[in-house]
Design a protein around this motif. Structure first.
Motif, PDB file in Angstrom:
ATOM      1  N   LEU A   1       0.825  -1.207   0.000  1.00  0.00           N
ATOM      2  CA  LEU A   1       0.000   0.000   0.000  1.00  0.00           C
ATOM      3  C   LEU A   1       0.863   1.262   0.000  1.00  0.00           C
ATOM      4  N   CYS A   2       2.007   1.202   0.671  1.00  0.00           N
ATOM      5  CA  CYS A   2       2.913   2.354   0.683  1.00  0.00           C
ATOM      6  C   CYS A   2       3.488   2.603  -0.712  1.00  0.00           C
ATOM      7  N   LEU A   3       3.874   1.528  -1.395  1.00  0.00           N
ATOM      8  CA  LEU A   3       4.354   1.649  -2.763  1.00  0.00           C
ATOM      9  C   LEU A   3       3.256   2.215  -3.664  1.00  0.00           C
ATOM     10  N   ALA A   4       2.036   1.743  -3.465  1.00  0.00           N
ATOM     11  CA  ALA A   4       0.907   2.207  -4.275  1.00  0.00           C
ATOM     12  C   ALA A   4       0.627   3.692  -4.024  1.00  0.00           C
ATOM     13  N   GLU A   5       0.784   4.127  -2.779  1.00  0.00           N
ATOM     14  CA  GLU A   5       0.571   5.544  -2.451  1.00  0.00           C
ATOM     15  C   GLU A   5       1.511   6.449  -3.237  1.00  0.00           C
ATOM     16  N   GLY A   6       2.764   6.017  -3.356  1.00  0.00           N
ATOM     17  CA  GLY A   6       3.766   6.855  -4.001  1.00  0.00           C
ATOM     18  C   GLY A   6       3.773   6.767  -5.511  1.00  0.00           C
ATOM     19  N   ALA A   7       3.173   5.731  -6.053  1.00  0.00           N
ATOM     20  CA  ALA A   7       3.189   5.516  -7.504  1.00  0.00           C
ATOM     21  C   ALA A   7       2.100   6.330  -8.196  1.00  0.00           C
ATOM     22  N   ASP A   8       2.315   6.621  -9.480  1.00  0.00           N
ATOM     23  CA  ASP A   8       1.330   7.366 -10.266  1.00  0.00           C
ATOM     24  C   ASP A   8       0.029   6.581 -10.392  1.00  0.00           C
ATOM     25  N   ASP A   9      -1.025   7.280 -10.768  1.00  0.00           N
ATOM     26  CA  ASP A   9      -2.345   6.653 -10.861  1.00  0.00           C
ATOM     27  C   ASP A   9      -2.377   5.511 -11.868  1.00  0.00           C
TER      28      ASP A   9
ATOM     29  N   LYS B   1     -10.172  -2.033   1.436  1.00  0.00           N
ATOM     30  CA  LYS B   1     -10.508  -0.777   2.109  1.00  0.00           C
ATOM     31  C   LYS B   1      -9.779   0.413   1.488  1.00  0.00           C
ATOM     32  N   SER B   2      -8.892   0.146   0.554  1.00  0.00           N
ATOM     33  CA  SER B   2      -8.054   1.201  -0.023  1.00  0.00           C
ATOM     34  C   SER B   2      -8.554   1.625  -1.396  1.00  0.00           C
ATOM     35  N   LYS B   3      -8.448   2.929  -1.681  1.00  0.00           N
ATOM     36  CA  LYS B   3      -8.778   3.442  -3.005  1.00  0.00           C
ATOM     37  C   LYS B   3      -7.710   3.065  -4.034  1.00  0.00           C
TER      38      LYS B   3
ATOM     39  N   GLU C   1      -6.591  -0.004  -4.521  1.00  0.00           N
ATOM     40  CA  GLU C   1      -6.689  -1.450  -4.777  1.00  0.00           C
ATOM     41  C   GLU C   1      -6.530  -1.812  -6.249  1.00  0.00           C
ATOM     42  N   ASP C   2      -7.050  -0.983  -7.155  1.00  0.00           N
ATOM     43  CA  ASP C   2      -7.025  -1.315  -8.578  1.00  0.00           C
ATOM     44  C   ASP C   2      -5.615  -1.356  -9.155  1.00  0.00           C
ATOM     45  N   LYS C   3      -4.654  -0.705  -8.491  1.00  0.00           N
ATOM     46  CA  LYS C   3      -3.266  -0.724  -8.950  1.00  0.00           C
ATOM     47  C   LYS C   3      -2.567  -2.040  -8.630  1.00  0.00           C
ATOM     48  N   ILE C   4      -3.129  -2.792  -7.679  1.00  0.00           N
ATOM     49  CA  ILE C   4      -2.401  -3.897  -7.047  1.00  0.00           C
ATOM     50  C   ILE C   4      -2.904  -5.239  -7.548  1.00  0.00           C
ATOM     51  N   HIS C   5      -1.959  -6.107  -7.942  1.00  0.00           N
ATOM     52  CA  HIS C   5      -2.285  -7.453  -8.411  1.00  0.00           C
ATOM     53  C   HIS C   5      -1.559  -8.448  -7.503  1.00  0.00           C
ATOM     54  N   LEU C   6      -2.309  -9.175  -6.706  1.00  0.00           N
ATOM     55  CA  LEU C   6      -1.738 -10.144  -5.769  1.00  0.00           C
ATOM     56  C   LEU C   6      -1.597 -11.505  -6.447  1.00  0.00           C
ATOM     57  N   HIS C   7      -0.389 -12.081  -6.362  1.00  0.00           N
ATOM     58  CA  HIS C   7      -0.125 -13.422  -6.869  1.00  0.00           C
ATOM     59  C   HIS C   7       0.244 -14.296  -5.671  1.00  0.00           C
ATOM     60  N   VAL C   8      -0.495 -15.369  -5.461  1.00  0.00           N
ATOM     61  CA  VAL C   8      -0.234 -16.258  -4.333  1.00  0.00           C
ATOM     62  C   VAL C   8       0.480 -17.511  -4.835  1.00  0.00           C
ATOM     63  N   GLY C   9       1.652 -17.770  -4.286  1.00  0.00           N
ATOM     64  CA  GLY C   9       2.445 -18.924  -4.689  1.00  0.00           C
ATOM     65  C   GLY C   9       3.920 -18.638  -4.485  1.00  0.00           C
ATOM     66  N   ASP C  10       4.750 -19.589  -4.866  1.00  0.00           N
ATOM     67  CA  ASP C  10       6.196 -19.463  -4.702  1.00  0.00           C
ATOM     68  C   ASP C  10       6.751 -18.473  -5.717  1.00  0.00           C
ATOM     69  N   ALA C  11       7.450 -17.456  -5.224  1.00  0.00           N
ATOM     70  CA  ALA C  11       8.010 -16.432  -6.109  1.00  0.00           C
ATOM     71  C   ALA C  11       8.955 -17.026  -7.149  1.00  0.00           C
ATOM     72  N   LEU C  12       9.661 -18.090  -6.785  1.00  0.00           N
ATOM     73  CA  LEU C  12      10.596 -18.705  -7.723  1.00  0.00           C
ATOM     74  C   LEU C  12       9.869 -19.303  -8.928  1.00  0.00           C
ATOM     75  N   ASP C  13       8.611 -19.665  -8.722  1.00  0.00           N
ATOM     76  CA  ASP C  13       7.797 -20.182  -9.828  1.00  0.00           C
ATOM     77  C   ASP C  13       7.073 -19.062 -10.578  1.00  0.00           C
TER      78      ASP C  13
END
Length: 210
Positions: free
Chosen positions: A70-78, A101-103, A105-117
């Motif tokens: 969320l902190c990264l998203a705050e600082g990044a452009d729209d 709860k955050s405005k 949210e649309d910037k953020i894409h969550l990937h669940v799994g092993d980062a190496l994969d």
């Protein structure tokens, strides 16, 4: 850093806001290792880096609670996008509860799994990468993402002082300390990048790709 100095710093920088403050509190009440959360000072620093770099594509390796995300998203452009990777699927509900709860949210894409994969499947180039996941694999993460970072891009690695254990000879079973030491040595010798370690919290390494 003494508690008094830390309190002074926190009272003289931007407020973290209600959303992040509540997320922090929720983590301390409900999660086993809330200390892993980035926190107020580091969060404002990550936001500031985004303000300066103005990344359009961000990769975060290790979401945990989503605080740093969320902190990264705050600082990044729209129009920026953030891809964040979390190996622990049991954290997904916690993460999404606060993202919803955050405005931002649309910037953020969550990937669940092993980062190496997951990392090899991500296409395109990233302007900023934040590494804060399994310390055993920092060198592998770095090798996987390096060609995906643009020239002039910024890589940030967390926990690179590792409670001062980087100065010790670790037990052969202490794979996390060994992993951080190997990563620090690898970065120090890599002439493709400029690098500096900031003694903030548990050590934050800034790596600029030439």
């Amino acid at each position: 850093m003494t508690d008094a100095i830390e309190e002074y710093i926190l009272s003289h920088i931007d407020d973290e806001g209600d959303l992040l403050r509540n997320l922090n509190r929720d983590a301390h009440v409900n999660l086993l290792r809330p200390r892993m959360l980035s926190g107020h000072l580091q969060g404002r620093l990550l936001k500031m880096f985004c303000r300066m770099v103005q990344p359009k594509r961000i990769l975060e390796i290790g979401t945990y609670t989503g605080y740093a995300t969320l902190c990264l998203a705050e600082g990044a452009d729209d129009d920026a996008e953030i891809h964040t990777l979390e190996v622990n699927d049991e954290l997904e509900d916690f993460i999404m509860k606060h993202l919803h709860k955050s405005k931002l949210e649309d910037k953020i894409h969550l990937h669940v799994g092993d980062a190496l994969d997951i990392i090899p499947t991500l296409n395109g180039v990233f302007d900023l990468v934040f590494i804060d996941a399994n310390k055993r694999h920092y060198c592998q993460y770095y090798d996987l993402i390096f060609d995906k970072v643009k020239s002039g891009g910024l890589i940030i690695a967390d926990n690179t002082l590792w409670d001062g254990k980087v100065l010790e000879i670790p037990h052969h079973t202490d794979k996390q300390t060994i992993g951080i030491q190997e990563f620090n040595d690898k970065i120090a010798k890599d002439d493709r990048v400029e690098k500096v370690i900031l003694p903030i919290r548990d050590g934050l390494t800034l790596i600029w790709k030439k």
